[in-house]
Scaffold this active site. Structure first.
Site, PDB file in Angstrom:
ATOM      1  CG  LEU A 255      -1.981  -0.841   1.352  1.00 43.99           C
ATOM      2  CD1 LEU A 255      -2.696  -1.225   2.320  1.00 43.99           C
ATOM      3  CD2 LEU A 255      -3.096  -0.560  -0.554  1.00 43.99           C
TER       4      LEU A 255
ATOM      5  CE  LYS B  98     -11.471 -10.160  15.747  1.00 44.91           C
ATOM      6  NZ  LYS B  98     -12.460  -8.551  15.072  1.00 44.91           N
TER       7      LYS B  98
ATOM      8  CB  SER C  21     -11.511  -9.385  19.286  1.00 42.80           C
ATOM      9  OG  SER C  21     -11.242  -8.342  19.914  1.00 42.80           O
TER      10      SER C  21
ATOM     11  NE  ARG D 150     -11.017   0.230  10.480  1.00 47.53           N
ATOM     12  CZ  ARG D 150     -11.771   0.362  11.827  1.00 47.53           C
ATOM     13  NH1 ARG D 150     -11.222   1.017  12.427  1.00 47.53           N
ATOM     14  NH2 ARG D 150     -12.208  -1.120  12.033  1.00 47.53           N
TER      15      ARG D 150
ATOM     16  CG  HIS E 103     -15.597  -5.292   4.838  1.00 46.65           C
ATOM     17  ND1 HIS E 103     -15.954  -5.410   5.834  1.00 46.65           N
ATOM     18  CD2 HIS E 103     -15.364  -3.398   4.922  1.00 46.65           C
ATOM     19  CE1 HIS E 103     -16.257  -4.530   7.165  1.00 46.65           C
ATOM     20  NE2 HIS E 103     -15.896  -2.884   6.251  1.00 46.65           N
TER      21      HIS E 103
ATOM     22  CD  GLU F 164     -12.342  -6.789   7.433  1.00 50.90           C
ATOM     23  OE1 GLU F 164     -13.553  -7.792   7.102  1.00 50.90           O
ATOM     24  OE2 GLU F 164     -12.055  -6.145   7.866  1.00 50.90           O
TER      25      GLU F 164
ATOM     26  CG  HIS G  64     -16.091  -0.750  16.719  1.00 44.26           C
ATOM     27  ND1 HIS G  64     -15.330  -0.453  17.905  1.00 44.26           N
ATOM     28  CD2 HIS G  64     -15.638  -1.680  16.197  1.00 44.26           C
ATOM     29  CE1 HIS G  64     -14.643  -1.808  18.102  1.00 44.26           C
ATOM     30  NE2 HIS G  64     -15.557  -2.429  16.665  1.00 44.26           N
TER      31      HIS G  64
HETATM   32  P1  0O2 Z   1     -14.368  -5.421  16.098  1.00 45.48           P
HETATM   33  O1  0O2 Z   1     -14.243  -4.849  16.950  1.00 45.48           O
HETATM   34  O2  0O2 Z   1     -13.826  -4.135  14.430  1.00 45.48           O
HETATM   35  O3  0O2 Z   1     -13.360  -6.229  15.320  1.00 45.48           O
HETATM   36  P2  0O2 Z   1     -17.724 -12.808   7.796  1.00 45.48           P
HETATM   37  O4  0O2 Z   1     -17.151 -13.636   8.653  1.00 45.48           O
HETATM   38  O5  0O2 Z   1     -17.804 -12.103   6.779  1.00 45.48           O
HETATM   39  O6  0O2 Z   1     -19.523 -13.342   7.559  1.00 45.48           O
HETATM   40  P3  0O2 Z   1     -17.718 -10.476   9.383  1.00 45.48           P
HETATM   41  O7  0O2 Z   1     -16.634 -10.316   9.461  1.00 45.48           O
HETATM   42  O8  0O2 Z   1     -18.475 -10.440  10.942  1.00 45.48           O
HETATM   43  O9  0O2 Z   1     -18.522 -11.462   8.838  1.00 45.48           O
HETATM   44  O10 0O2 Z   1     -18.369  -9.555   8.604  1.00 45.48           O
HETATM   45  P4  0O2 Z   1     -18.259  -7.423   8.252  1.00 45.48           P
HETATM   46  O11 0O2 Z   1     -19.062  -7.297   7.866  1.00 45.48           O
HETATM   47  O12 0O2 Z   1     -17.051  -8.054   7.060  1.00 45.48           O
HETATM   48  O13 0O2 Z   1     -17.056  -7.011   9.376  1.00 45.48           O
HETATM   49  C1  0O2 Z   1     -15.963  -6.943   9.059  1.00 45.48           C
HETATM   50  C2  0O2 Z   1     -16.044  -6.325  10.095  1.00 45.48           C
HETATM   51  O14 0O2 Z   1     -16.136  -4.499  10.014  1.00 45.48           O
HETATM   52  C3  0O2 Z   1     -15.979  -6.155  11.837  1.00 45.48           C
HETATM   53  O15 0O2 Z   1     -15.065  -6.358  12.173  1.00 45.48           O
HETATM   54  C4  0O2 Z   1     -15.929  -4.111  12.221  1.00 45.48           C
HETATM   55  O16 0O2 Z   1     -14.128  -3.592  12.583  1.00 45.48           O
HETATM   56  C5  0O2 Z   1     -16.415  -3.778  10.805  1.00 45.48           C
HETATM   57  N1  0O2 Z   1     -17.804  -3.382  10.389  1.00 45.48           N
HETATM   58  C6  0O2 Z   1     -18.632  -4.534  10.349  1.00 45.48           C
HETATM   59  N2  0O2 Z   1     -20.015  -3.876  10.219  1.00 45.48           N
HETATM   60  C7  0O2 Z   1     -19.529  -2.622  11.244  1.00 45.48           C
HETATM   61  C8  0O2 Z   1     -20.990  -1.658  11.446  1.00 45.48           C
HETATM   62  O17 0O2 Z   1     -22.363  -1.615  11.405  1.00 45.48           O
HETATM   63  N3  0O2 Z   1     -20.450  -0.442  12.940  1.00 45.48           N
HETATM   64  C9  0O2 Z   1     -18.998  -0.793  12.550  1.00 45.48           C
HETATM   65  N4  0O2 Z   1     -18.118   0.441  13.302  1.00 45.48           N
HETATM   66  N5  0O2 Z   1     -17.850  -1.836  11.963  1.00 45.48           N
HETATM   67  C10 0O2 Z   1     -18.821  -2.608  11.542  1.00 45.48           C
HETATM   68  P5  0O2 Z   1     -16.004  -7.315  14.280  1.00 45.48           P
HETATM   69  O18 0O2 Z   1     -15.087  -8.714  14.105  1.00 45.48           O
HETATM   70  O19 0O2 Z   1     -17.181  -7.626  13.887  1.00 45.48           O
HETATM   71  O20 0O2 Z   1     -15.450  -6.093  15.007  1.00 45.48           O
END
Ligand code: 0O2
Length: 214
Positions: A29, A53, A57, A85, A128, A147, A163
């Site tokens: 990147l 992670k 978590s 990110r 993503h 990711e 979050h």
């Molecule tokens: P954290 O605490 O940030 O690590 P999948 O396995 O692909 O079916 P996944 O990975 O749950 O499912 O799906 P998704 O939607 O790709 O979400 C991955 C990450 O994106 C999340 O990690 C969050 O970091 C972010 N994210 C997704 N949806 C939201 C949201 O609605 N609000 C915010 N603020 N972040 C979001 P984690 O592990 O859930 O959480």
């Protein structure tokens, strides 16, 4: 039965490879950003933040998915153990990054979730990209998932606050705050659209004068 120390060492070693994968993607990147700056006089990337992670978590997510808490399950089922990110100023830069990184020969694109074109119901927007990158070790090569979440600065501000609120209310945000967050997300979208428009106008003026890029 494994001691706590054995388990701790097993997890620590098991997660090390994700650090190597993050290092590789970070380098890619940074190279793309610098090259783009050199050619187009514009940085598509404002900021990069990466993290492995943390085990709490990972455990929480495995439980959320109804899976037994083991390192094997984490490696087989979670794509975001290594996460990067990337924040950009403009929505168009997000898709430039996507294009540039996913077309590299050694990268396998596993999954793309476009929460910008299809925002989540709560207003969350971000692109993503789940990639696999080869990590060359002493005795083998492993493809490791990473990711990448790519979003604008405004989307990032919204997501960070949402979050924090999500965890403050133990994952059950009160309805009134959900509505306020959705309104804030709509404002973010309007702001991003306006910034994109201004940037396009700057580009048009640049063609006829010597205005530097933003
Ligand atoms: P954290 O605490 O940030 O690590 P999948 O396995 O692909 O079916 P996944 O990975 O749950 O499912 O799906 P998704 O939607 O790709 O979400 C991955 C990450 O994106 C999340 O990690 C969050 O970091 C972010 N994210 C997704 N949806 C939201 C949201 O609605 N609000 C915010 N603020 N972040 C979001 P984690 O592990 O859930 O959480």
């Amino acid at each position: 039965m494994n001691s706590f120390q054995d388990n701790f060492n097993e997890w620590k070693n098991g997660l090390l490879i994700y650090k190597f994968a993050l290092d590789e993607i970070n380098t890619k990147l940074n190279i793309l950003n610098e090259e783009f700056q050199f050619i187009h006089n514009h940085n598509p990337i404002e900021h990069i933040k990466s993290r492995i992670k943390d085990p709490e978590s990972i455990i929480r997510k495995l439980k959320r998915k109804g899976l037994p808490v083991t390192l094997e399950n984490a490696r087989a089922n979670l794509n975001d153990i290594a996460g990067i990110r990337v924040t950009c100023s403009f929505v168009r830069d997000i898709y430039k990054i996507y294009e540039m990184i996913t077309t590299q020969d050694d990268i396998k694109t596993i999954k793309v979730k476009d929460y910008i074109k299809n925002a989540k119901e709560n207003g969350y927007r971000s692109l993503h990209i789940i990639l696999e990158v080869p990590v060359f070790l002493a005795d083998r090569t492993e493809y490791v998932p990473v990711e990448i979440q790519v979003r604008t600065i405004a989307m990032d501000t919204w997501a960070s606050l949402e979050h924090k609120i999500f965890y403050k209310f133990d994952q059950d945000i009160p309805e009134i705050l959900k509505q306020e967050l959705k309104l804030a997300a709509d404002t973010v979208t309007a702001l991003d659209d306006k910034m994109e428009y201004i940037n396009t106008e700057v580009d048009k003026i640049k063609v006829t004068s010597k205005v530097p890029s933003v």
